[in-house]
Design a protein around this motif. Sequence first.
Motif, PDB file in Angstrom:
ATOM      1  N   VAL A 298       0.857  -1.185   0.000  1.00  0.00           N
ATOM      2  CA  VAL A 298       0.000   0.000   0.000  1.00  0.00           C
ATOM      3  C   VAL A 298       0.895   1.238   0.000  1.00  0.00           C
ATOM      4  O   VAL A 298       1.809   1.369   0.797  1.00  0.00           O
ATOM      5  N   GLY A 299       0.640   2.142  -0.950  1.00  0.00           N
ATOM      6  CA  GLY A 299       1.425   3.353  -1.084  1.00  0.00           C
ATOM      7  C   GLY A 299       2.591   3.223  -2.046  1.00  0.00           C
ATOM      8  O   GLY A 299       3.300   4.191  -2.291  1.00  0.00           O
ATOM      9  N   THR A 300       2.783   2.036  -2.590  1.00  0.00           N
ATOM     10  CA  THR A 300       3.867   1.864  -3.563  1.00  0.00           C
ATOM     11  C   THR A 300       3.310   1.938  -4.975  1.00  0.00           C
ATOM     12  O   THR A 300       2.113   1.773  -5.199  1.00  0.00           O
ATOM     13  N   ASN A 301       4.195   2.173  -5.911  1.00  0.00           N
ATOM     14  CA  ASN A 301       3.840   2.234  -7.317  1.00  0.00           C
ATOM     15  C   ASN A 301       4.213   0.889  -7.928  1.00  0.00           C
ATOM     16  O   ASN A 301       5.343   0.439  -7.781  1.00  0.00           O
ATOM     17  N   VAL A 302       3.251   0.243  -8.586  1.00  0.00           N
ATOM     18  CA  VAL A 302       3.506  -1.080  -9.160  1.00  0.00           C
ATOM     19  C   VAL A 302       3.277  -1.074 -10.667  1.00  0.00           C
ATOM     20  O   VAL A 302       2.468  -0.312 -11.183  1.00  0.00           O
ATOM     21  N   SER A 303       4.013  -1.940 -11.327  1.00  0.00           N
ATOM     22  CA  SER A 303       3.836  -2.139 -12.771  1.00  0.00           C
ATOM     23  C   SER A 303       3.224  -3.504 -12.973  1.00  0.00           C
ATOM     24  O   SER A 303       3.624  -4.476 -12.335  1.00  0.00           O
TER      25      SER A 303
ATOM     26  N   GLY B   9      -7.046 -12.256 -24.918  1.00  0.00           N
ATOM     27  CA  GLY B   9      -6.085 -12.655 -23.906  1.00  0.00           C
ATOM     28  C   GLY B   9      -4.661 -12.244 -24.247  1.00  0.00           C
ATOM     29  O   GLY B   9      -3.719 -12.606 -23.556  1.00  0.00           O
ATOM     30  N   GLU B  10      -4.522 -11.485 -25.312  1.00  0.00           N
ATOM     31  CA  GLU B  10      -3.208 -11.051 -25.774  1.00  0.00           C
ATOM     32  C   GLU B  10      -2.676  -9.922 -24.887  1.00  0.00           C
ATOM     33  O   GLU B  10      -3.412  -9.041 -24.481  1.00  0.00           O
ATOM     34  N   LYS B  11      -1.383  -9.982 -24.566  1.00  0.00           N
ATOM     35  CA  LYS B  11      -0.750  -8.961 -23.737  1.00  0.00           C
ATOM     36  C   LYS B  11      -0.683  -7.662 -24.531  1.00  0.00           C
ATOM     37  O   LYS B  11      -0.192  -7.630 -25.648  1.00  0.00           O
ATOM     38  N   LEU B  12      -1.178  -6.589 -23.913  1.00  0.00           N
ATOM     39  CA  LEU B  12      -1.204  -5.301 -24.585  1.00  0.00           C
ATOM     40  C   LEU B  12      -0.020  -4.424 -24.189  1.00  0.00           C
ATOM     41  O   LEU B  12       0.751  -4.000 -25.039  1.00  0.00           O
ATOM     42  N   ASP B  13       0.090  -4.135 -22.920  1.00  0.00           N
ATOM     43  CA  ASP B  13       1.083  -3.158 -22.485  1.00  0.00           C
ATOM     44  C   ASP B  13       1.374  -3.390 -21.000  1.00  0.00           C
ATOM     45  O   ASP B  13       0.745  -4.217 -20.348  1.00  0.00           O
ATOM     46  N   VAL B  14       2.306  -2.608 -20.473  1.00  0.00           N
ATOM     47  CA  VAL B  14       2.593  -2.616 -19.044  1.00  0.00           C
ATOM     48  C   VAL B  14       2.163  -1.263 -18.496  1.00  0.00           C
ATOM     49  O   VAL B  14       2.558  -0.220 -19.014  1.00  0.00           O
ATOM     50  N   GLU B  15       1.313  -1.284 -17.471  1.00  0.00           N
ATOM     51  CA  GLU B  15       0.817  -0.052 -16.856  1.00  0.00           C
ATOM     52  C   GLU B  15       1.374   0.066 -15.447  1.00  0.00           C
ATOM     53  O   GLU B  15       1.780  -0.921 -14.842  1.00  0.00           O
ATOM     54  N   THR B  16       1.353   1.281 -14.914  1.00  0.00           N
ATOM     55  CA  THR B  16       1.784   1.516 -13.536  1.00  0.00           C
ATOM     56  C   THR B  16       0.727   2.322 -12.813  1.00  0.00           C
ATOM     57  O   THR B  16       0.021   3.140 -13.421  1.00  0.00           O
ATOM     58  N   SER B  17       0.616   2.060 -11.513  1.00  0.00           N
ATOM     59  CA  SER B  17      -0.320   2.803 -10.682  1.00  0.00           C
ATOM     60  C   SER B  17       0.047   2.567  -9.216  1.00  0.00           C
ATOM     61  O   SER B  17       0.765   1.621  -8.889  1.00  0.00           O
TER      62      SER B  17
ATOM     63  N   VAL C 254      -5.424  -3.550  -0.237  1.00  0.00           N
ATOM     64  CA  VAL C 254      -5.189  -4.967  -0.502  1.00  0.00           C
ATOM     65  C   VAL C 254      -6.396  -5.731   0.037  1.00  0.00           C
ATOM     66  O   VAL C 254      -6.845  -5.498   1.157  1.00  0.00           O
ATOM     67  N   SER C 255      -6.924  -6.626  -0.795  1.00  0.00           N
ATOM     68  CA  SER C 255      -8.043  -7.455  -0.352  1.00  0.00           C
ATOM     69  C   SER C 255      -7.732  -8.911  -0.708  1.00  0.00           C
ATOM     70  O   SER C 255      -6.686  -9.215  -1.276  1.00  0.00           O
ATOM     71  N   GLN C 256      -8.661  -9.780  -0.364  1.00  0.00           N
ATOM     72  CA  GLN C 256      -8.455 -11.206  -0.590  1.00  0.00           C
ATOM     73  C   GLN C 256      -9.688 -11.804  -1.248  1.00  0.00           C
ATOM     74  O   GLN C 256     -10.813 -11.485  -0.882  1.00  0.00           O
TER      75      GLN C 256
ATOM     76  N   ALA D   7      -4.375 -12.605  -3.055  1.00  0.00           N
ATOM     77  CA  ALA D   7      -4.325 -11.177  -2.732  1.00  0.00           C
ATOM     78  C   ALA D   7      -4.639 -10.367  -3.989  1.00  0.00           C
ATOM     79  O   ALA D   7      -4.087 -10.621  -5.057  1.00  0.00           O
ATOM     80  N   ILE D   8      -5.532  -9.404  -3.825  1.00  0.00           N
ATOM     81  CA  ILE D   8      -5.910  -8.523  -4.926  1.00  0.00           C
ATOM     82  C   ILE D   8      -5.559  -7.101  -4.524  1.00  0.00           C
ATOM     83  O   ILE D   8      -5.924  -6.632  -3.445  1.00  0.00           O
ATOM     84  N   LEU D   9      -4.831  -6.425  -5.398  1.00  0.00           N
ATOM     85  CA  LEU D   9      -4.414  -5.050  -5.133  1.00  0.00           C
ATOM     86  C   LEU D   9      -5.372  -4.091  -5.824  1.00  0.00           C
ATOM     87  O   LEU D   9      -5.594  -4.194  -7.029  1.00  0.00           O
ATOM     88  N   ALA D  10      -5.935  -3.170  -5.057  1.00  0.00           N
ATOM     89  CA  ALA D  10      -6.768  -2.108  -5.619  1.00  0.00           C
ATOM     90  C   ALA D  10      -5.834  -0.943  -5.944  1.00  0.00           C
ATOM     91  O   ALA D  10      -5.048  -0.512  -5.098  1.00  0.00           O
ATOM     92  N   LEU D  11      -5.920  -0.471  -7.168  1.00  0.00           N
ATOM     93  CA  LEU D  11      -4.994   0.563  -7.635  1.00  0.00           C
ATOM     94  C   LEU D  11      -5.690   1.911  -7.755  1.00  0.00           C
ATOM     95  O   LEU D  11      -6.916   1.998  -7.890  1.00  0.00           O
ATOM     96  N   GLU D  12      -4.877   2.953  -7.727  1.00  0.00           N
ATOM     97  CA  GLU D  12      -5.371   4.323  -7.789  1.00  0.00           C
ATOM     98  C   GLU D  12      -6.122   4.603  -9.097  1.00  0.00           C
ATOM     99  O   GLU D  12      -7.039   5.414  -9.131  1.00  0.00           O
ATOM    100  N   ASN D  13      -5.760   3.910 -10.179  1.00  0.00           N
ATOM    101  CA  ASN D  13      -6.415   4.138 -11.469  1.00  0.00           C
ATOM    102  C   ASN D  13      -7.727   3.356 -11.613  1.00  0.00           C
ATOM    103  O   ASN D  13      -8.319   3.330 -12.684  1.00  0.00           O
ATOM    104  N   GLY D  14      -8.178   2.708 -10.535  1.00  0.00           N
ATOM    105  CA  GLY D  14      -9.449   1.991 -10.560  1.00  0.00           C
ATOM    106  C   GLY D  14      -9.332   0.515 -10.906  1.00  0.00           C
ATOM    107  O   GLY D  14     -10.305  -0.223 -10.812  1.00  0.00           O
ATOM    108  N   GLU D  15      -8.176   0.085 -11.316  1.00  0.00           N
ATOM    109  CA  GLU D  15      -7.967  -1.315 -11.674  1.00  0.00           C
ATOM    110  C   GLU D  15      -7.775  -2.161 -10.411  1.00  0.00           C
ATOM    111  O   GLU D  15      -7.373  -1.654  -9.364  1.00  0.00           O
TER     112      GLU D  15
END
Length: 149
Positions: free
Chosen positions: A89-94, A103-111, A116-118, A123-131
């Motif tokens: 929580v509070g870190t930036n992840v790619s 199912g094709e890989k498009l790009d790498v995003e960061t947020s 963190v939920s389960q 573990a599922i990470l809720a990101l600032e960009n809504g993902e």
Amino acid sequence: MPTIDTTLYLKNQSTSRSPGNQLGKDEFMKILMTQLQNQDPLNPMDDREFVSQMTTFSSLEQLMNMTSSIDNLVESQLISPVIKYSHLVGTNVSYPTFDEETGEKLDVETSNVIAVSQKDGWAILALENGEEVYADSILQINDTTAEKD
């Protein structure tokens, strides 16, 4: 006539004991029962002393149950995915993004991770960009607090 199992004779019982550093409720009960069996019949144990020892036994049993419950709680917390990944929580992840249809890989995003939920043990990470992404799909972790200092 039924036969007596010779392994049950007292002389066949193990007299060696392995010393331990803990006195449990079973050992306490054995001591109490031995004390009752070997008391002087003309001068039996005082009622107050007996009640005091039973109270001590009850307290010991409750403490052991509480210790066991705390151990179980700590163990369950240590294996919890939420606890395991809460440091994110509070870190930036790619993370990779995929086309939902192919199912094709498009790009790498960061947020930034905001929670963190389960779900189903994952573990599922809720990101600032809504993902929301699974923690095991993270490609890179960047500590944003280190960059601000």
